[in-house]
Design an enzyme around this catalytic site. Sequence first.
Site, PDB file in Angstrom:
ATOM      1  N   HIS A  39      15.500   4.827   1.885  1.00  0.00           N
ATOM      2  CA  HIS A  39      13.819   4.263   2.170  1.00  0.00           C
ATOM      3  C   HIS A  39      13.214   5.747   2.504  1.00  0.00           C
ATOM      4  CE1 HIS A  39      11.516   1.614   5.021  1.00  0.00           C
ATOM      5  NE2 HIS A  39      11.057   2.864   5.621  1.00  0.00           N
ATOM      6  N   GLU A  40      13.348   6.343   2.972  1.00  0.00           N
ATOM      7  CA  GLU A  40      12.360   7.761   3.739  1.00  0.00           C
ATOM      8  C   GLU A  40      11.907   8.238   2.025  1.00  0.00           C
ATOM      9  OE1 GLU A  40      10.687   7.363   6.207  1.00  0.00           O
ATOM     10  OE2 GLU A  40      12.334   6.139   7.246  1.00  0.00           O
TER      11      GLU A  40
ATOM     12  N   HIS B 234       9.183   6.599   0.757  1.00  0.00           N
ATOM     13  CA  HIS B 234       8.191   6.821   1.725  1.00  0.00           C
ATOM     14  C   HIS B 234       7.727   8.863   0.972  1.00  0.00           C
ATOM     15  CE1 HIS B 234       7.442   3.648   4.233  1.00  0.00           C
ATOM     16  NE2 HIS B 234       8.586   3.982   5.087  1.00  0.00           N
TER      17      HIS B 234
ATOM     18  N   GLU C 244       4.926   1.379   3.013  1.00  0.00           N
ATOM     19  CA  GLU C 244       5.972   0.383   3.566  1.00  0.00           C
ATOM     20  C   GLU C 244       6.515  -0.057   2.380  1.00  0.00           C
ATOM     21  OE1 GLU C 244       7.226   1.414   5.877  1.00  0.00           O
ATOM     22  OE2 GLU C 244       9.005   0.226   6.432  1.00  0.00           O
TER      23      GLU C 244
HETATM   24 CO    CO Z   1       9.387   2.665   6.557  1.00  0.00          CO
END
Ligand code: CO
Length: 507
Positions: free
Chosen positions: A270-271, A274, A301
């Site tokens: 997830h990160e 980003h 997101e």
């Molecule tokens: Co996030």
Amino acid sequence: MDKNANIKRLKEIDHELVLYQNITALLGWDQETNMPERGVEGRSEQLSLVQGVLHDKITSSEIGDLLEGLGASEQQPSGDSSFSDPERGLIREYFREYNREKKLPKKLVQEIAVVTSKAQPAWAAARKSQDYSIFQPHLEKIVELTRETTKCLGYKDHPYDPLIDQYEPGMTTAEVARVFNGVKKDIVALLTKISEKDQVDDSFLYKQYDSKLQDDFGRKILTDMGFDFQRGILSESAHPFTTGVGKDDIRITTRYTEPSMSSSLFSTIHEGGHALYEMGAASPELKGTSLGTGISLAVHESQSRFWENIVARSDDFWINYYAALQELFPAQLSGVTRDTFVRGINKVEPSMIRVNADEVTYSLHIILRFELETALVNGELEVKELPEAWNEKMHDMLGIVPGTSAEGVLQDVHWSAGLIGYFPTYALGNLFSAQFFETLKQEIPEYREYISSGNLIHLQKWLNEKIYRKGGIYTAAEVLQQVTGKPLDPSHFSRYLEEKYTRIYGL
Ligand code: CO
């Protein structure tokens, strides 16, 4: 000064402000990853000093004069049309910041800072002792100040508009309600169908998984995704996050938990999503400017969730990686087939806590908060009625009712920090990600082969070209339109969930 001199000066100021922002980010990074517990007082002094400098610079009369000279106005926030797209993006961002900061009286800003700094320990104490009444007076004050903020900022339709706009520029309450109402019905219907089927097994995820091995595996996936370890690092913190502390310095964290493996692995990915966005946005053209970053929280997101959910929780992804994972953890995954594993990491189950929610129920947790926040802000709901309203909505949407306020209304830190209007961006990210994915499928017909052979870099390149490298030049709505050819359409997300979970649960 002529226009060219004005834009040159704005760019100079921008460069300086970005450096101050980097310093703030570095102080924040250190606080979350390294700082000793008692460093907090000194750190907050340092942070407030740098933030004060930033505020003064953004609201300076020089910026006001420059914006005027550049032709920026309410009708034309990007200024004179003769400027290039990046220049117009820069003008738009400064016009927005300048006006917002100017509209908020210093006294109100200071009062919010004081109230929230007292509210946070009160919230923590309330959550610990499961006693809402400890937090209630603080939240009442926060809601009151939030209502005052909306009056200062001004709005046409709904007092929540300037709040959501703060975190997702250009988004309105009516638009959020439209798209949320669309997905809410679909998700609730899908959940009903899933609940009639046998539950999948995920017990194998909750065994002892060595942190060091988890870390090795996460780094391998990050590398395959295109995470550049010369321009970024992976570290650990209690709450995973991503931050940019310099033009070639993008940092992410994860949290290793033993037992359990999936939460840290998917946090890393997830990160990583980003970080890819931040690394791509710091393109040669935008590097070191305030446009060299993601355009909005929802688009950000959408990238983290694309990699975490759409890619890394897919069957195709594990065609490539499952054998390696099994080799790392032979005892834990002995007898667990790939199919069982993929079902396990996609288990759907209504639960109380948002941050632990699965991909299907997650957005309902957000929609619930959005409905409560809008009602609080426009005065339809009072703070003292909040726990009951929360429980009712949990019952209506997820069919469960929290036993304590700690697993209900007190679970998130956001309200104690004065962050009202922030939550919708999380679920909007899901909607954006599914819509981008729809276009990716058409433009890269072989995407499944790429995923199932670990050639993730092809997806990263497409995203870089379509989204990342544009940084903050265009608004979120413009990027969505450029990439997918249409405005936000929640049906993509509903269809994505329907198709995926029909397979997982044999609906
Ligand atoms: Co996030």
